[in-house]
Design an enzyme around this catalytic site. Structure first.
Site, PDB file in Angstrom:
ATOM      1  N   ARG A   1       3.048   7.390  11.468  1.00 31.59           N
ATOM      2  CA  ARG A   1       2.499   6.889  12.731  1.00 31.59           C
ATOM      3  C   ARG A   1       2.234   8.084  13.648  1.00 31.59           C
ATOM      4  NH1 ARG A   1       1.198   3.258  10.300  1.00 31.59           N
ATOM      5  NH2 ARG A   1       1.717   1.051  10.520  1.00 31.59           N
TER       6      ARG A   1
ATOM      7  N   ASN B   1       0.822  -1.224   0.000  1.00 30.88           N
ATOM      8  CA  ASN B   1       0.000   0.000   0.000  1.00 30.88           C
ATOM      9  C   ASN B   1       0.852   1.268   0.000  1.00 30.88           C
ATOM     10  OD1 ASN B   1       0.860  -0.043   2.631  1.00 30.88           O
ATOM     11  ND2 ASN B   1      -1.120  -0.613   3.511  1.00 30.88           N
TER      12      ASN B   1
ATOM     13  N   GLN C   1      -5.232   3.886  18.460  1.00 27.90           N
ATOM     14  CA  GLN C   1      -6.207   3.644  17.391  1.00 27.90           C
ATOM     15  C   GLN C   1      -7.140   2.519  17.783  1.00 27.90           C
ATOM     16  OE1 GLN C   1      -3.744   5.238  13.538  1.00 27.90           O
ATOM     17  NE2 GLN C   1      -4.378   3.150  13.542  1.00 27.90           N
TER      18      GLN C   1
HETATM   19  P1  NDP Z   1      10.342   2.040   3.938  1.00 27.88           P
HETATM   20  O1  NDP Z   1      10.960   1.022   4.822  1.00 27.88           O
HETATM   21  O2  NDP Z   1      10.378   1.865   2.466  1.00 27.88           O
HETATM   22  O3  NDP Z   1      10.979   3.444   4.241  1.00 27.88           O
HETATM   23  C1  NDP Z   1      11.175   3.913   5.526  1.00 27.88           C
HETATM   24  C2  NDP Z   1      12.319   4.872   5.448  1.00 27.88           C
HETATM   25  O4  NDP Z   1      12.417   5.521   6.719  1.00 27.88           O
HETATM   26  C3  NDP Z   1      13.665   4.186   5.203  1.00 27.88           C
HETATM   27  O5  NDP Z   1      14.276   4.851   4.121  1.00 27.88           O
HETATM   28  C4  NDP Z   1      14.398   4.423   6.512  1.00 27.88           C
HETATM   29  O6  NDP Z   1      15.745   4.696   6.359  1.00 27.88           O
HETATM   30  C5  NDP Z   1      13.784   5.719   6.970  1.00 27.88           C
HETATM   31  N1  NDP Z   1      14.041   6.027   8.366  1.00 27.88           N
HETATM   32  C6  NDP Z   1      14.035   5.209   9.421  1.00 27.88           C
HETATM   33  N2  NDP Z   1      14.320   5.892  10.533  1.00 27.88           N
HETATM   34  C7  NDP Z   1      14.513   7.166  10.157  1.00 27.88           C
HETATM   35  C8  NDP Z   1      14.859   8.338  10.867  1.00 27.88           C
HETATM   36  N3  NDP Z   1      15.080   8.313  12.190  1.00 27.88           N
HETATM   37  N4  NDP Z   1      14.983   9.488  10.171  1.00 27.88           N
HETATM   38  C9  NDP Z   1      14.800   9.509   8.834  1.00 27.88           C
HETATM   39  N5  NDP Z   1      14.474   8.423   8.117  1.00 27.88           N
HETATM   40  C10 NDP Z   1      14.345   7.263   8.775  1.00 27.88           C
HETATM   41  O7  NDP Z   1       8.840   2.207   4.459  1.00 27.88           O
HETATM   42  P2  NDP Z   1       7.570   2.758   3.694  1.00 27.88           P
HETATM   43  O8  NDP Z   1       7.953   3.983   2.952  1.00 27.88           O
HETATM   44  O9  NDP Z   1       6.899   1.661   2.973  1.00 27.88           O
HETATM   45  O10 NDP Z   1       6.635   3.122   4.931  1.00 27.88           O
HETATM   46  C11 NDP Z   1       7.048   4.090   5.893  1.00 27.88           C
HETATM   47  C12 NDP Z   1       6.113   4.058   7.081  1.00 27.88           C
HETATM   48  O11 NDP Z   1       4.842   4.504   6.680  1.00 27.88           O
HETATM   49  C13 NDP Z   1       5.851   2.659   7.647  1.00 27.88           C
HETATM   50  O12 NDP Z   1       6.838   2.274   8.564  1.00 27.88           O
HETATM   51  C14 NDP Z   1       4.526   2.823   8.303  1.00 27.88           C
HETATM   52  O13 NDP Z   1       4.710   3.253   9.642  1.00 27.88           O
HETATM   53  C15 NDP Z   1       3.869   3.934   7.518  1.00 27.88           C
HETATM   54  N6  NDP Z   1       2.780   3.412   6.696  1.00 27.88           N
HETATM   55  C16 NDP Z   1       1.545   3.954   6.871  1.00 27.88           C
HETATM   56  C17 NDP Z   1       0.468   3.467   6.179  1.00 27.88           C
HETATM   57  C18 NDP Z   1      -0.883   4.064   6.330  1.00 27.88           C
HETATM   58  O14 NDP Z   1      -1.860   3.412   5.974  1.00 27.88           O
HETATM   59  N7  NDP Z   1      -1.003   5.281   6.813  1.00 27.88           N
HETATM   60  C19 NDP Z   1       0.600   2.315   5.271  1.00 27.88           C
HETATM   61  C20 NDP Z   1       1.968   1.909   5.072  1.00 27.88           C
HETATM   62  C21 NDP Z   1       2.987   2.420   5.796  1.00 27.88           C
HETATM   63  P3  NDP Z   1      16.843   3.661   5.985  1.00 27.88           P
HETATM   64  O15 NDP Z   1      16.588   3.259   4.591  1.00 27.88           O
HETATM   65  O16 NDP Z   1      18.057   4.449   6.103  1.00 27.88           O
HETATM   66  O17 NDP Z   1      16.708   2.591   6.988  1.00 27.88           O
END
Ligand code: NDP
Length: 399
Positions: free
Chosen positions: A285, A147, A314
């Protein structure tokens, strides 16, 4: 044979199934970057059906019962007397969605001695205490990418609706008004604004791609830098941390997982570093933002608007201040649960279950915790602390 316990959100108030607006949804075979969409041996649903609510059952009943497994589906998940708590004691597999999370706290995991697999039908496994899952050797898997594009579309919608003042303007129409001055006195063009994302993973980079044609300045911060050619292609500026990025941004979108590093990242101090009148869109989140700091900033005018679909806890209680704060554009947690997304994450859940029962490896990109360690996608995006702070348990569970 396994007992599979599945927690899903309630059916529509007018009953199940709902009348559908479309006869079909487009078929997507691959995500950006080439990863294939889920490849279960088969599915027992029509893509486009409501699968994420209790009667939709993620389309799994025939498959699970046909294999001799016990399948329990409930939406009743809060507190020690809930159906979830009652059924957990002898469950081997728990399936939950972030939209209606069954919080698998350390306490609950301790009360579930048979639990071996926790599947997130969607993305984001912070409702599972990952530290406790690691200690107990429980496998945690989610349907990576299912998603991500759905959420990125929601982010773009929310940025535009805040900046252009869409929701109050729609409200005037519904009230029978034609109050153009009232509508436009908080309405701007996005063109020329500076937009930054906290994290440029699947969702964050999809948001950047979708915003590029709006002729905005693009910014990002992440723990890892994007490839140089991608930075150049998107014309996006890297900042080493959120503290250095937010002062230049008119709009900040949060797309990082919740873990100890990101919990309450947007507090009074960070918001004070933002431009007066900046906007925040958070579909990642709820706990990444300090709830009351957001309310204070909207009331003072430090923030011009806040939108998102993630809350803590939630479902949000009726008195949650984000329901009534000024200039917000909140939705319930829906961005990743469009009917289009449901078809993918239901198929992905089925794929994970087929692998589990056939003793075949689960795709590496679906793994969060495996064999006592962060694994696959989890090793890349999550961190755990000794206290297991990666879990997003509701306050009541700590009491
Ligand atoms: P990804 O794993 O593709 O991307 C997450 C990114 O966050 C990675 O690039 C990671 O970095 C980075 N990251 C982690 N910690 C930090 C930090 N402290 N500062 C900056 N960047 C950081 O996840 P998605 O993009 O697929 O999803 C992201 C989040 O969105 C999910 O974890 C979930 O919580 C939320 N989500 C919400 C949904 C909704 O329905 N509202 C549905 C799906 C997801 P690195 O690559 O360096 O580890």
């Amino acid at each position: 044979m396994a007992k599979v316990l599945c927690v899903l959100y309630d059916d529509p108030v007018d009953g199940y199934p709902p009348p559908y607006a479309l006869d079909a949804v487009p078929t997507i075979d691959r995500y950006p970057g080439g990863q294939t969409t889920p490849t279960p041996e088969r599915v027992d649903f029509q893509p486009g059906e409501l699968l994420g609510s209790v009667s939709g059952e993620l389309g799994l009943r025939r498959f699970l019962e046909g294999g001799g497994h016990t399948f329990v589906v409930t939406s009743d998940k809060e507190g020690p007397d809930s159906t979830f708590d009652g059924e957990l004691a002898d469950a081997e597999i728990v399936i939950s969605q972030p939209f209606w999370p069954a919080y698998l706290t350390a306490e609950r995991i301790a009360k579930a001695p048979k639990l071996k697999l926790a599947i997130t039908a969607g993305i984001g496994s912070d409702h599972v205490d990952l530290e406790a899952a690691i200690e107990r050797g429980i496998t945690v898997a989610e349907v990576t990418y299912s998603n991500s594009i759905s959420v990125s579309e929601h982010v773009v919608m929310m940025i535009l609706s805040l900046v252009r003042n869409y929701i109050p303007s729609y409200g005037w129409v519904v009230k029978g008004g034609w109050n153009i001055a009232d509508c436009v006195s908080r309405s701007y063009d996005l063109e020329g604004m500076q937009v930054g994302t906290v994290a440029s993973g699947r969702i964050g980079s999809a948001v950047l791609r979708r915003l590029k044609p709006f002729d905005v300045g693009l910014h990002y911060t992440d723990r890892h830098r994007l490839p140089e050619e991608v930075e150049r292609e998107l014309g996006v500026t890297f900042h080493p941390d959120a503290e250095s990025m937010v002062p230049v941004c008119d709009v900040v979108t949060i797309n990082a997982p919740l873990h100890p590093e990101t919990e309450h990242m947007f507090n009074d101090a960070l918001i004070a570093r933002m431009k007066r009148g900046a906007y925040i869109v958070n579909t990642a989140r709820g706990k990444i933002c300090d709830r009351d700091a957001i309310v204070r900033a909207l009331e003072s005018g430090q923030l011009a608007g806040y939108a998102g679909d993630v809350w803590y806890p939630q479902p949000a209680p009726p008195e949650h201040p984000w329901r009534s704060m000024p200039h917000h554009g909140m939705t319930p947690h829906i961005s990743g649960s469009s009917l289009s997304a449901q078809a993918r994450y239901a198929a992905g859940t089925r794929e994970i279950l087929e692998c589990w029962f056939d003793d075949r490896p689960i795709r590496e990109e679906y793994l969060i915790v495996d064999r006592g360690h962060l694994a696959g996608a989890g090793a890349h995006a999550y961190s755990v602390s000794r206290e297991g702070e990666a879990s997003e348990a509701p306050a009541s569970d700590h009491a």
